[in-house]
Every structure is written in structure tokens, then in C-alpha cells.
Design a protein around this motif. Sequence first.
Motif, mmCIF file in Angstrom:
data_model
loop_
_atom_site.group_PDB
_atom_site.id
_atom_site.type_symbol
_atom_site.label_atom_id
_atom_site.label_comp_id
_atom_site.label_asym_id
_atom_site.label_seq_id
_atom_site.Cartn_x
_atom_site.Cartn_y
_atom_site.Cartn_z
ATOM 1 N N LYS A 23 0.947 -1.164 -0.114
ATOM 2 C CA LYS A 23 -0.013 0.014 -0.087
ATOM 3 C C LYS A 23 0.862 1.098 0.047
ATOM 4 O O LYS A 23 0.701 2.301 -0.817
ATOM 5 C CB LYS A 23 -0.977 0.025 1.223
ATOM 6 C CG LYS A 23 -1.908 1.047 1.469
ATOM 7 C CD LYS A 23 -3.064 1.056 2.589
ATOM 8 C CE LYS A 23 -3.886 2.085 2.849
ATOM 9 N NZ LYS A 23 -3.143 3.217 3.389
ATOM 10 N N LYS A 24 1.961 1.295 0.934
ATOM 11 C CA LYS A 24 2.703 2.511 1.004
ATOM 12 C C LYS A 24 3.577 2.533 -0.463
ATOM 13 O O LYS A 24 3.649 3.637 -0.775
ATOM 14 C CB LYS A 24 3.871 2.183 2.056
ATOM 15 C CG LYS A 24 3.224 2.043 3.431
ATOM 16 C CD LYS A 24 2.844 3.472 3.849
ATOM 17 C CE LYS A 24 3.997 4.231 4.520
ATOM 18 N NZ LYS A 24 3.277 5.557 5.404
ATOM 19 N N TRP B 277 2.754 1.837 -3.499
ATOM 20 C CA TRP B 277 1.314 2.374 -4.438
ATOM 21 C C TRP B 277 1.320 3.771 -4.101
ATOM 22 O O TRP B 277 1.125 4.755 -5.031
ATOM 23 C CB TRP B 277 -0.022 1.583 -3.917
ATOM 24 C CG TRP B 277 -1.004 2.176 -4.872
ATOM 25 C CD1 TRP B 277 -1.931 2.735 -4.113
ATOM 26 C CD2 TRP B 277 -1.185 2.046 -6.209
ATOM 27 N NE1 TRP B 277 -2.757 3.311 -5.358
ATOM 28 C CE2 TRP B 277 -2.314 2.935 -6.457
ATOM 29 C CE3 TRP B 277 -0.385 1.908 -7.316
ATOM 30 C CZ2 TRP B 277 -2.938 3.149 -7.498
ATOM 31 C CZ3 TRP B 277 -0.945 1.925 -8.581
ATOM 32 C CH2 TRP B 277 -2.301 2.655 -8.890
ATOM 33 N N ASN B 278 1.033 4.068 -2.691
ATOM 34 C CA ASN B 278 0.977 5.729 -2.299
ATOM 35 C C ASN B 278 1.925 6.481 -2.814
ATOM 36 O O ASN B 278 1.691 7.598 -3.592
ATOM 37 C CB ASN B 278 0.711 5.788 -0.815
ATOM 38 C CG ASN B 278 -0.601 5.167 -0.245
ATOM 39 O OD1 ASN B 278 -1.537 4.904 -1.219
ATOM 40 N ND2 ASN B 278 -0.815 5.012 0.963
#
Length: 490
Positions: free
Chosen positions: A270-271, A273-274
Motif C-alpha cells: 500500500k505504501k 502504491w501511495n
Amino acid sequence: MASEKFNLFSFQGKMKILHLSWLAFFITFFVWFNFAPLLQAVKTTLGLSTEQVKTLLILNVALTIPARVIIGMLTDKYGPRLVYSCLLIVSAVPCLMFAFADSFLQAAIARFLLGFIGAGFVIGIRMVSEWFPHHELGTAEGVYGGWGNFGSAAAAFSLPTLALIFGGDDGWRYAIGITGVMSFVYGFIYYFNVTNTPKGSTYFRPKNLGAMEVTSKGDFFLLLIMKIPMYAAMALLAWKLSPNGVGMIEANVVHLIYGGLVLLYLFEVKKVWNVNKTVFEQEVPELHRYSFKQVAVLDILYFTNFGSELAVVSMLPLFFAETFSLDPVMAGMVAGAYAFMNLMSRPAGGFISDKFGRRTTLLILTAGLAAGYLLMGMVNSQWPLWLAVATAMACSFFVQSGEGAVFAVVPLIKRRLTGQIAGMTGAYGNVGAVTFLTVLSFVDYATFFYVIAGTAMIGFVTLFFMDEPRGQIAEVREDGTVELIDVSHK
């Protein structure tokens, strides 16, 4: 970039930074490896079982894999001066905790936390890269790595003597306590005597702290793939502590750790991707791109060379003792020759890399490493001892020169990400150590050496996918202007 000549006997300008930095690294390794030389005394005083001692040795390295990644990120964001100083000062606490431990649990918590100090190496890579031009960078990083790495050998040679000088059952406590005090004091010395960059130079920071930046869609997926072995290594360490290994933690706790690692990996996805979702929306301009493939190749190489070094250093005394029927002291001295090579080999690898090209040097040294371990696999009691020692030292030269050559390339990929790239590459070295030591627990010595040689050949093949760093890398200053940093001769 400081322009004075490269002179190891100077203590001015960039050379002062190099000397202060390798000494900081030396102290981190002196503290990190302060347990093994005093193992018997600690075992006796605390009344530990052999299984508990093995557990402490595992815990000593457990945290270093994520720590190197985290410390790399913090270094890029806050600068090596602050991060190195804080690491040295804060790590004194678990070191003193271990020195005063009076139960296995206290010792275990302290050793686990001390794994963090093993990440100190990463910080200096960024510091040295800020102070030295590209044509001296390999040599400077090699001196930093080789001389600092010697802290582990220095601990092995000096701490038992120090414990004897203090004498009594608690001699080891004073010896270990002194390493903690050294770390604490040197943290302040480092902070007040270095700067992140030469006067007038810009310290480039990453745009985001959450995850490593990539500059293409393919690199996004490659980064996620390259993260998996680090989590697998931590799962392997948990398995070693399970009832199937040394039995320190119960099966249900191990399953909780496995579940936690999966969740942590998903959180990291997720990180990533962000931080990098923009590469799916628009292409990064050519000028600002870098190839993550370069990082992946260096990871694989460091997995083999530093991973094998850590694994071999811990098993070599026993190997010589059993193969040649030597007493433990003699076996330790003979095996010590392997670690001694670090003083010259890492700087030599960096120097050769500066002179003859990054990829060519890595190809030659990796091939030599594979050949060296193949020979080590053939060593048996029929060999003359001197020939076995010479083979180990020759193998060690290629291993440690290879480490120097790897970190001659790391700072040339993307300046503002140097800490993170060094952190990931360094972490892969620890992943390699965990992997090779696990292999050793299932096979004989010869097979162990052959497995390392086979891994080196995989690294050799991946080198054909690595591009020689050429030209310049671009970084953006805070005012929006672009600075071009030379990474090779025109």
C-alpha cells in the motif's frame, strides 16, 4: 564535492569525514558482535542452555533486516549526521541492558533490540557518497566498509582479554558495558565533528519517506517482488525459534508472527502504491528516471557475498576444528584469517571498480567468489592445513572485494535514494546469511560451500542485466533547478 587529493593519512576535509565515519561503523560492529566472544562466560553466569544461547545468536540478527531498510529511509530524509549519532547513542541502552541482564528473558530482549545497531553501515554509505567524487567513490566506500567491518574481528580479539583483566564472574559484564559506553560517547563526537555535505553542496532528500521511489511501471512490480525475500527471511528466523527449531516460542505465536509478516507486506504494498501511483498516470521524464533493475542485481550479489561472509565467519572455526582435529583456540585463530582480509579486500574491490569499470570488476570478482567456494567444498582432512587456510583467504578476498565493488555502484544509481538503496542491499546481505546458515543446519560442510558457489553463479548471470553507470544523474534542488551529478568519466 571536496576536491583535495585522496590521502589516507590526512585528517582534513573529506578524509576527516571518511575516518570519522568508518570509526562509527567500526563501533556499531564492535557492539553488535560483542556477544559471541564472551558466549561461554555469559552462558555460565546466566545458567543458559545451549538452545538458549543459539536463540540469543538468532535474536542478535533478527531485527537487522527491517532495521537496514528503515535506517536507510531515515538517513535519506534526515541526513547521516543526525541518524548515525542517534543510532550510536540509543543503541548504548540495549547494550548496557545486556551487560546487566540477570535472566534469559532480559538478555533475549536486549539482543533483539541490538539487532538495530547492525544497520549503522547503511548510514555511512550515504555520508561518504556526499563527500567523494565518482572516480574515488569505490575506494572511499571500500575503506569505510572494510575498516568498519573489522569491528567484529576486533571484538573477537579484545573482549575476552578485557573480561579477563576485570576478572571474576562479572568480567564479561564490564567488557560488554564498555562497548556500550563507547557507542554512547562516540555518538556525540560524531555529531559535533561532521556535516552531511561539503560547504555549498545540496543534500538531496526523497520526496516521500513511506517507500522507495521508482520511475516506471515495471520497476514498481520488481520492487514488490524484491521485498518478498526479506519477509521470507524473517519468517525463517521465526521458524528457527519455533518448536521445530530451538523451541523458544510456541507454535501458535509463530503462526501469529507469520500472519503479522503477511499483513506487514500488504501494508508495505500500500505504501509503495501511495508513493509511486503517479508512474501509472504519466511517464517520468527520461532525465529523472533510474533503473530499479540495477538495485535488484546488487541485492542478489550482496545476498551472496556478504551473506556468505556472515555465515562462513560463524561456522569456519568449527569447520577447521572438525576437519583438521584442531583445538578451539587454534581453529579460531586459523579461521580469523578469513575476517582479517576485510582490512584490505573491501578497499581493493572499490579501488579496482574505480579504475576498471563497475560491471567488469563485479563479473571478475563474482566468478572468483564462485571458484573460491567450489574449492572450499573440496577441502578435507587430506589437504595440508596451510593450503586449506590459503584457500579460505583467497576465497575471502573475492567475497570482500565483491562487497566493496557492490557498494562502489550503490551511490551512483540515484543520489537522493542512496540510503534506501544501501539499506535494501545491506538487508539482502543479512537475508543471505539467514538462508545460508539455515542450509548449513540441513547439509554437510561441502554441500554448504557448493550451495554458495551455485548462488554466486546466479549472481554472475544477473550481472549481464546490469548497466554500467554512465554520464550523470539528475536531482532537483529545493528552488526547482536541476543539478547534474557525474557518475562516470565523460
